[in-house]
Design an enzyme around this catalytic site. Structure first.
Site, PDB file in Angstrom:
ATOM      1  N   GLY A   1      20.880 -49.372-117.833  1.00  0.00           N
ATOM      2  CA  GLY A   1      19.815 -48.959-116.900  1.00  0.00           C
ATOM      3  C   GLY A   1      18.561 -48.440-117.578  1.00  0.00           C
ATOM      4  O   GLY A   1      17.542 -48.218-116.914  1.00  0.00           O
TER       5      GLY A   1
ATOM      6  N   LYS B   1      -0.354 -26.785 -83.871  1.00  0.00           N
ATOM      7  CA  LYS B   1       1.016 -26.724 -83.335  1.00  0.00           C
ATOM      8  C   LYS B   1       1.118 -25.490 -82.459  1.00  0.00           C
ATOM      9  O   LYS B   1       0.857 -24.382 -82.917  1.00  0.00           O
ATOM     10  CB  LYS B   1       2.016 -26.572 -84.485  1.00  0.00           C
ATOM     11  CG  LYS B   1       2.494 -27.868 -85.054  1.00  0.00           C
ATOM     12  CD  LYS B   1       3.638 -27.627 -86.031  1.00  0.00           C
ATOM     13  CE  LYS B   1       3.817 -28.875 -86.866  1.00  0.00           C
ATOM     14  NZ  LYS B   1       4.647 -28.719 -88.018  1.00  0.00           N
TER      15      LYS B   1
ATOM     16  N   ASP C   1      -2.840 -31.492 -90.166  1.00  0.00           N
ATOM     17  CA  ASP C   1      -2.591 -30.072 -90.461  1.00  0.00           C
ATOM     18  C   ASP C   1      -3.772 -29.524 -91.250  1.00  0.00           C
ATOM     19  O   ASP C   1      -4.698 -30.246 -91.606  1.00  0.00           O
ATOM     20  CB  ASP C   1      -1.269 -29.891 -91.234  1.00  0.00           C
ATOM     21  CG  ASP C   1      -1.220 -30.757 -92.489  1.00  0.00           C
ATOM     22  OD1 ASP C   1      -2.278 -30.958 -93.123  1.00  0.00           O
ATOM     23  OD2 ASP C   1      -0.133 -31.257 -92.831  1.00  0.00           O
TER      24      ASP C   1
HETATM   25  C1  R5P Z   1       1.564 -32.577 -97.288  1.00  0.00           C
HETATM   26  O1  R5P Z   1       1.067 -31.499 -97.464  1.00  0.00           O
HETATM   27  C2  R5P Z   1       0.808 -33.871 -97.297  1.00  0.00           C
HETATM   28  O2  R5P Z   1      -0.571 -33.704 -97.230  1.00  0.00           O
HETATM   29  C3  R5P Z   1       1.253 -34.752 -96.152  1.00  0.00           C
HETATM   30  O3  R5P Z   1       0.845 -34.159 -94.944  1.00  0.00           O
HETATM   31  C4  R5P Z   1       2.727 -34.874 -96.140  1.00  0.00           C
HETATM   32  O4  R5P Z   1       3.192 -35.261 -97.391  1.00  0.00           O
HETATM   33  C5  R5P Z   1       3.158 -35.889 -95.101  1.00  0.00           C
HETATM   34  O5  R5P Z   1       4.527 -35.840 -95.054  1.00  0.00           O
HETATM   35  P1  R5P Z   1       5.338 -36.634 -93.974  1.00  0.00           P
HETATM   36  O6  R5P Z   1       4.796 -38.029 -93.900  1.00  0.00           O
HETATM   37  O7  R5P Z   1       6.727 -36.568 -94.514  1.00  0.00           O
HETATM   38  O8  R5P Z   1       5.188 -35.903 -92.665  1.00  0.00           O
END
Ligand code: R5P
Length: 282
Positions: free
Chosen positions: A35, A181, A158
């Site tokens: 591997g 949220k 977010d």
């Molecule tokens: C996290 O802080 C990144 O900016 C993305 O929001 C995150 O990685 C997205 O993750 P998922 O697609 O698993 O919700």
């Protein structure tokens, strides 16, 4: 200056070479029976651009081997996507700072590094050679523009994605907001744009990475409940782990857009010209 790339970054590597009007050095990749990775390059130039996204542990090892194979050249490392960048702190006792492990390993044998929308810019400081980060906000904006959506609303899923989503929105002169949220009960959470309504609008959720797609899938379902006309998802790095793409489509997302920092069939935006421009300028 010649380009060389890992197996997972062949398309982007070739595009960068074209933009630089140079060629890509051929590499033979294989594995030993146990591997272990093996590779052998063609003839190396005095100055090399080494292109390799770290998308998993195998691609990290392959990239390190490739850098070592080019050890007689001056090497410019292009690291379009860097896995492990999200573990940029010791969140709990006993954890490694994984991003630092990767940056230190990849600083060996290279003169400088270019990353693209690295998850956390602070990570750049742990390379031991000069490192610069490029943003594909403009490219993502231009692509969204081609969709000809009437008055789209650009949404960051977010807080962490706000700055990037804002750059994308500014590029197209579109409205922007971020999802908030709201906990309705112990088990129930509602996600909605903080200030603007999604009612009858085309919404584009913009993030740096789509990994499990969990956040965006949940948000899309709720935005449709709130009357959104269509929901699109755009990101730089389409990790799409564990069936994420399918999950997003199942939620009624009209289209998922990503760049070629990770090569996917939905890679509609290329980082090549920007990377080539940065290489020429440095
Ligand atoms: C996290 O802080 C990144 O900016 C993305 O929001 C995150 O990685 C997205 O993750 P998922 O697609 O698993 O919700």
């Amino acid at each position: 200056m010649k380009v060389i790339c890992t197996e997972k970054s062949q398309v982007l590597g070739t595009r960068i070479a074209r933009a630089l009007k140079t060629s890509v050095i051929d590499v033979t990749y294989s594995r030993f029976p146990d591997g272990e990775h093996y590779l052998q390059t063609g003839e190396i130039d005095d100055e090399m651009v080494i292109v390799g996204s770290v998308v998993d542990s195998d691609s990290l090892v392959q990239l390190m081997l490739l850098v070592d194979a080019c050890d007689r050249a001056t090497n410019h490392l292009v690291l379009p996507y860097m896995a492990y960048a999200r573990q940029d702190k010791r969140f709990r006792q006993g954890e490694p700072v994984s991003s630092r492990v990767v940056t230190r390993a990849l600083s060996q044998g290279v003169a400088d590094v270019i990353t693209v929308n690295i998850h956390e810019k602070e990570v750049l400081k742990s390379f031991t050679v000069p490192a610069q980060n490029l943003s594909l906000a403009e490219g993502i904006s231009s692509y969204i523009g081609t969709l000809q959506l009437a008055n789209p609303l650009i949404l960051a899923p977010d807080e962490g994605a706000r700055a990037f989503a804002e750059q994308v929105a500014i590029g197209g002169g579109w409205d922007r907001d971020h999802l908030e949220k709201i906990r309705l009960s112990g088990a129930e959470v509602r996600m909605a744009p903080r200030e603007l309504s999604a009612q009858s609008r085309s919404v584009v959720i913009v993030d740096d990475i789509i990994s499990t797609g969990g956040t965006i899938a949940t948000a899309a379902g709720m935005l449709y409940q709130q009357g959104a006309k269509d929901v699109f998802a755009a990101c730089v790095h389409g990790v799409f782990t564990g069936g994420a793409f399918v999950r997003l489509m199942a939620k009624g997302i009209r289209d998922v857009i990503c760049s070629d920092t990770i090569e996917r069939s939905c890679s509609r935006v290329s980082a090549a010209d920007q990377i080539a421009g940065a290489l020429i300028r440095q």
